[in-house]
Every structure is written in structure tokens, then in C-alpha cells.
Scaffold this motif. Sequence first.
Motif, PDB file in Angstrom:
ATOM      1  N   ASP A 298       0.838  -1.196   0.000  1.00  0.00           N
ATOM      2  CA  ASP A 298       0.000   0.000   0.000  1.00  0.00           C
ATOM      3  C   ASP A 298       0.877   1.251   0.000  1.00  0.00           C
ATOM      4  O   ASP A 298       1.056   1.923   1.014  1.00  0.00           O
ATOM      5  CB  ASP A 298      -0.921  -0.011   1.227  1.00  0.00           C
ATOM      6  CG  ASP A 298      -1.987   1.073   1.150  1.00  0.00           C
ATOM      7  OD1 ASP A 298      -2.113   1.697   0.084  1.00  0.00           O
ATOM      8  OD2 ASP A 298      -2.690   1.283   2.155  1.00  0.00           O
ATOM      9  N   VAL A 299       1.454   1.548  -1.188  1.00  0.00           N
ATOM     10  CA  VAL A 299       2.327   2.707  -1.340  1.00  0.00           C
ATOM     11  C   VAL A 299       1.854   3.525  -2.536  1.00  0.00           C
ATOM     12  O   VAL A 299       1.217   2.986  -3.445  1.00  0.00           O
ATOM     13  CB  VAL A 299       3.801   2.276  -1.543  1.00  0.00           C
ATOM     14  CG1 VAL A 299       4.333   1.571  -0.318  1.00  0.00           C
ATOM     15  CG2 VAL A 299       3.931   1.386  -2.778  1.00  0.00           C
ATOM     16  N   PRO A 300       2.159   4.831  -2.556  1.00  0.00           N
ATOM     17  CA  PRO A 300       1.752   5.661  -3.695  1.00  0.00           C
ATOM     18  C   PRO A 300       2.353   5.144  -4.999  1.00  0.00           C
ATOM     19  O   PRO A 300       3.520   4.771  -5.060  1.00  0.00           O
ATOM     20  CB  PRO A 300       2.315   7.045  -3.336  1.00  0.00           C
ATOM     21  CG  PRO A 300       2.448   7.033  -1.844  1.00  0.00           C
ATOM     22  CD  PRO A 300       2.795   5.624  -1.476  1.00  0.00           C
ATOM     23  N   GLY A 301       1.532   5.121  -6.052  1.00  0.00           N
ATOM     24  CA  GLY A 301       1.997   4.674  -7.359  1.00  0.00           C
ATOM     25  C   GLY A 301       2.038   3.181  -7.546  1.00  0.00           C
ATOM     26  O   GLY A 301       2.501   2.695  -8.575  1.00  0.00           O
ATOM     27  N   GLY A 302       1.563   2.434  -6.561  1.00  0.00           N
ATOM     28  CA  GLY A 302       1.630   0.990  -6.666  1.00  0.00           C
ATOM     29  C   GLY A 302       0.786   0.413  -7.793  1.00  0.00           C
ATOM     30  O   GLY A 302       1.069  -0.677  -8.290  1.00  0.00           O
ATOM     31  N   LEU A 303      -0.259   1.117  -8.206  1.00  0.00           N
ATOM     32  CA  LEU A 303      -1.146   0.602  -9.252  1.00  0.00           C
ATOM     33  C   LEU A 303      -0.786   1.105 -10.652  1.00  0.00           C
ATOM     34  O   LEU A 303      -1.410   0.692 -11.629  1.00  0.00           O
ATOM     35  CB  LEU A 303      -2.593   1.012  -8.942  1.00  0.00           C
ATOM     36  CG  LEU A 303      -3.247   0.347  -7.730  1.00  0.00           C
ATOM     37  CD1 LEU A 303      -4.634   0.929  -7.515  1.00  0.00           C
ATOM     38  CD2 LEU A 303      -3.338  -1.154  -7.916  1.00  0.00           C
ATOM     39  N   ALA A 304       0.188   1.998 -10.756  1.00  0.00           N
ATOM     40  CA  ALA A 304       0.493   2.612 -12.048  1.00  0.00           C
ATOM     41  C   ALA A 304       0.906   1.577 -13.086  1.00  0.00           C
ATOM     42  O   ALA A 304       0.411   1.572 -14.226  1.00  0.00           O
ATOM     43  CB  ALA A 304       1.583   3.664 -11.878  1.00  0.00           C
ATOM     44  N   GLU A 305       1.806   0.673 -12.712  1.00  0.00           N
ATOM     45  CA  GLU A 305       2.285  -0.340 -13.654  1.00  0.00           C
ATOM     46  C   GLU A 305       1.157  -1.294 -14.045  1.00  0.00           C
ATOM     47  O   GLU A 305       1.040  -1.696 -15.208  1.00  0.00           O
ATOM     48  CB  GLU A 305       3.435  -1.125 -13.030  1.00  0.00           C
ATOM     49  CG  GLU A 305       3.965  -2.263 -13.898  1.00  0.00           C
ATOM     50  CD  GLU A 305       4.613  -1.785 -15.186  1.00  0.00           C
ATOM     51  OE1 GLU A 305       4.754  -2.604 -16.120  1.00  0.00           O
ATOM     52  OE2 GLU A 305       4.989  -0.586 -15.266  1.00  0.00           O
ATOM     53  N   LEU A 306       0.314  -1.642 -13.088  1.00  0.00           N
ATOM     54  CA  LEU A 306      -0.787  -2.565 -13.373  1.00  0.00           C
ATOM     55  C   LEU A 306      -1.775  -1.962 -14.358  1.00  0.00           C
ATOM     56  O   LEU A 306      -2.180  -2.606 -15.331  1.00  0.00           O
ATOM     57  CB  LEU A 306      -1.488  -2.944 -12.068  1.00  0.00           C
ATOM     58  CG  LEU A 306      -2.670  -3.910 -12.192  1.00  0.00           C
ATOM     59  CD1 LEU A 306      -2.233  -5.219 -12.815  1.00  0.00           C
ATOM     60  CD2 LEU A 306      -3.307  -4.150 -10.828  1.00  0.00           C
ATOM     61  N   THR A 307      -2.193  -0.720 -14.129  1.00  0.00           N
ATOM     62  CA  THR A 307      -3.151  -0.090 -15.038  1.00  0.00           C
ATOM     63  C   THR A 307      -2.537   0.137 -16.418  1.00  0.00           C
ATOM     64  O   THR A 307      -3.240   0.071 -17.425  1.00  0.00           O
ATOM     65  CB  THR A 307      -3.640   1.245 -14.455  1.00  0.00           C
ATOM     66  OG1 THR A 307      -2.504   2.080 -14.142  1.00  0.00           O
ATOM     67  CG2 THR A 307      -4.433   1.023 -13.186  1.00  0.00           C
ATOM     68  N   ALA A 308      -1.225   0.388 -16.475  1.00  0.00           N
ATOM     69  CA  ALA A 308      -0.563   0.537 -17.773  1.00  0.00           C
ATOM     70  C   ALA A 308      -0.601  -0.778 -18.555  1.00  0.00           C
ATOM     71  O   ALA A 308      -0.798  -0.791 -19.772  1.00  0.00           O
ATOM     72  CB  ALA A 308       0.877   1.001 -17.577  1.00  0.00           C
ATOM     73  N   ARG A 309      -0.424  -1.888 -17.857  1.00  0.00           N
ATOM     74  CA  ARG A 309      -0.491  -3.195 -18.527  1.00  0.00           C
ATOM     75  C   ARG A 309      -1.916  -3.512 -18.985  1.00  0.00           C
ATOM     76  O   ARG A 309      -2.110  -4.127 -20.034  1.00  0.00           O
ATOM     77  CB  ARG A 309       0.028  -4.287 -17.598  1.00  0.00           C
ATOM     78  CG  ARG A 309       1.544  -4.244 -17.417  1.00  0.00           C
ATOM     79  CD  ARG A 309       2.034  -5.274 -16.421  1.00  0.00           C
ATOM     80  NE  ARG A 309       3.488  -5.265 -16.368  1.00  0.00           N
ATOM     81  CZ  ARG A 309       4.259  -6.093 -17.081  1.00  0.00           C
ATOM     82  NH1 ARG A 309       3.711  -6.985 -17.872  1.00  0.00           N
ATOM     83  NH2 ARG A 309       5.573  -6.028 -16.988  1.00  0.00           N
ATOM     84  N   PHE A 310      -2.913  -3.111 -18.199  1.00  0.00           N
ATOM     85  CA  PHE A 310      -4.298  -3.274 -18.638  1.00  0.00           C
ATOM     86  C   PHE A 310      -4.523  -2.520 -19.957  1.00  0.00           C
ATOM     87  O   PHE A 310      -5.121  -3.038 -20.897  1.00  0.00           O
ATOM     88  CB  PHE A 310      -5.251  -2.744 -17.573  1.00  0.00           C
ATOM     89  CG  PHE A 310      -5.503  -3.692 -16.434  1.00  0.00           C
ATOM     90  CD1 PHE A 310      -5.334  -5.057 -16.602  1.00  0.00           C
ATOM     91  CD2 PHE A 310      -5.916  -3.223 -15.194  1.00  0.00           C
ATOM     92  CE1 PHE A 310      -5.567  -5.942 -15.551  1.00  0.00           C
ATOM     93  CE2 PHE A 310      -6.153  -4.095 -14.140  1.00  0.00           C
ATOM     94  CZ  PHE A 310      -5.967  -5.452 -14.319  1.00  0.00           C
ATOM     95  N   ALA A 311      -4.061  -1.275 -20.004  1.00  0.00           N
ATOM     96  CA  ALA A 311      -4.267  -0.457 -21.198  1.00  0.00           C
ATOM     97  C   ALA A 311      -3.575  -1.068 -22.410  1.00  0.00           C
ATOM     98  O   ALA A 311      -4.115  -1.065 -23.519  1.00  0.00           O
ATOM     99  CB  ALA A 311      -3.750   0.965 -20.948  1.00  0.00           C
ATOM    100  N   ALA A 312      -2.369  -1.617 -22.211  1.00  0.00           N
ATOM    101  CA  ALA A 312      -1.631  -2.207 -23.332  1.00  0.00           C
ATOM    102  C   ALA A 312      -2.342  -3.424 -23.913  1.00  0.00           C
ATOM    103  O   ALA A 312      -2.218  -3.714 -25.104  1.00  0.00           O
ATOM    104  CB  ALA A 312      -0.224  -2.595 -22.872  1.00  0.00           C
ATOM    105  N   LEU A 313      -3.107  -4.128 -23.079  1.00  0.00           N
ATOM    106  CA  LEU A 313      -3.848  -5.306 -23.540  1.00  0.00           C
ATOM    107  C   LEU A 313      -5.239  -4.950 -24.058  1.00  0.00           C
ATOM    108  O   LEU A 313      -5.972  -5.842 -24.504  1.00  0.00           O
ATOM    109  CB  LEU A 313      -3.977  -6.319 -22.401  1.00  0.00           C
ATOM    110  CG  LEU A 313      -2.693  -7.020 -21.948  1.00  0.00           C
ATOM    111  CD1 LEU A 313      -2.968  -7.877 -20.724  1.00  0.00           C
ATOM    112  CD2 LEU A 313      -2.129  -7.880 -23.076  1.00  0.00           C
ATOM    113  N   GLY A 314      -5.622  -3.683 -23.976  1.00  0.00           N
ATOM    114  CA  GLY A 314      -6.971  -3.302 -24.389  1.00  0.00           C
ATOM    115  C   GLY A 314      -8.027  -3.664 -23.369  1.00  0.00           C
ATOM    116  O   GLY A 314      -9.186  -3.904 -23.716  1.00  0.00           O
ATOM    117  N   VAL A 315      -7.629  -3.725 -22.102  1.00  0.00           N
ATOM    118  CA  VAL A 315      -8.543  -4.110 -21.024  1.00  0.00           C
ATOM    119  C   VAL A 315      -9.198  -2.864 -20.445  1.00  0.00           C
ATOM    120  O   VAL A 315      -8.522  -1.881 -20.133  1.00  0.00           O
ATOM    121  CB  VAL A 315      -7.784  -4.877 -19.918  1.00  0.00           C
ATOM    122  CG1 VAL A 315      -8.677  -5.109 -18.713  1.00  0.00           C
ATOM    123  CG2 VAL A 315      -7.267  -6.203 -20.467  1.00  0.00           C
TER     124      VAL A 315
END
Length: 279
Positions: free
Chosen positions: A111-128
Motif C-alpha cells: 500500500d504505497v503511492p503509485g503501486g497501481l500505475a504499472e498494473l493499469t498501464a499493462r491493462f491499457a496495453a492489452l486493451g482491457v
Amino acid sequence: MDDSEGSYGTDDRTRPGFLGREALDLGVLLLAAGAAHVLVLSLGHSDGGVRALITVGAILLAVSALHRWHRHRSAVVRRSRGGDRPGNRSSRGRTPEAGDRLWSVRVTLADVPGGLAELTARFAALGVDIRLMQVHPDGVETTDEFLVSAPAHLVEETLYAAVLGAGVREAIVRPADVHELSDTTSRTLRLVSAMVEGATTLEGALLALSCAQDVERADTAPEGMGEEDTSGTTMTLPSPDGAVLVVRRVGVPFTAVEFARCRALVQVAASLLGRSRQR
């Protein structure tokens, strides 16, 4: 760096090549004007020339209109397929296509700031497309559950690998149901209303709220658990009639937040039973 040392501002007059572009534009304009004048002089003195000019003008207008319509139609098609650029099909703009599948992606990470940035970027790259997100805080870590809409060709293994590559500690990916898209507060209120009206039982409401697969009514709690307890994929709650409700879910452990929600639902059922006995 100072402008005198070679930097350029936003004004066109300070950009390299500005005078060259101006001269080119002016030359093209003069050439086009001269060509038009010669054409008018050569054709404009006869009836046939006038008709030819009108015909050419009408053709050019028709071609221009057809071109504009084609560009507009292509833009609409691109937007309906998820955007003009690859990887731009994010939760803000992608229109769902027929055949898209709904998935639940539950991850645990620090639970740290920016922890979800990489995950949401990968979602976007897959068209999710992220449709709903729920946060389950638990001390220094947090469990985040995403309900996402993914292209039909995206299989569970690909989505799971992408999530793990984002640095999460553990992940659970499972097919989801469209009924899970409603936010938890709205779903809970509908379940309470259904219990008040007698349209569902407490067991049915617990199944719907926790997305569990089984609710068993037992005399005692399973070994090692109390009457109001949670352990991994099993949760126990005291039934208003004195029994113990054992809630089980396959593969997805219960969080403290989910346990609190279900316990509150049981308390509502106990209040309803108490009122009915007083009548």
C-alpha cells in the motif's frame, strides 16, 4: 538557456525555417492564382468553356465532400474499436465490442503511492477496460479487485501473466458475472430490500454479496474456527436462529472488508427476525 544562445520559443517567428515556409506558401498561392487566371481566360469566352468550369468545380466539390465523409466514417469506426492509437483502449474511452469477456482480477500489493500505475498501464496495453474497482485495505498491504472487460481473444493465462509482471505479490484471475458490475453499496441495499420483502433468504443474500459458491447451515463452526470468524476461503457467521452459517468460496480468500459486510447483513437479518417476533 537564454534565447540568444540558440533556444526557440513558441512563436512561429522564432522557429527555424519560418521564412522558407512563408515563401513556399506564397509561391504556391501565386502559382495557383496564375493558373486559374489562364484557365478562365482560355475557356471563359465560350459557352463550352463556362460549362467546363462549372463541371470541374462541381466535381471538385463532390470529391471534397466524399473525402470528408470517408474520414469521418473511418474515425467513428476507429473509436468504436477502441481508439486511434494502439494501447489506447483504457477505461476512459473504449467502447465494448460484442464478445468481450468480463473478468475479476484480485491482486495484493504494498500500500504505497503509485503501486497501481504499472498494473493499469499493462491493462491499457492489452486493451482491457476497467469497469469497477474495490479496495480492501489490510495494514501495510492492500487487496484491490478489478472488474474488467477484455477482448474475447484474451485468455486467462495472458491476463494472469500481465498482472504478475506488474510486481504484485499474488493475483487471482477468474471469470466474472455481469451482476457483479454494480457497486457494493447498491448491491447490498437491493439485497436488504429483497430480504425485507421476503424475495430472498439470508443464505441467498450472503451468496450474492460475497460471490461465494456455498452457504451451509451447521450446528457448530468448523474445527479451528469460531462462530464468527474467517479463514482463507471459509467464513463463519452466527445465524439469527442460533445456527452457524458457513460460507465457502473457491480459490478467492475472504478479506476483512468482505467479512464486515456479510456480518452487517446478518445483523440486519437478525433485526428483521426480532421485529417479526414482536408482532
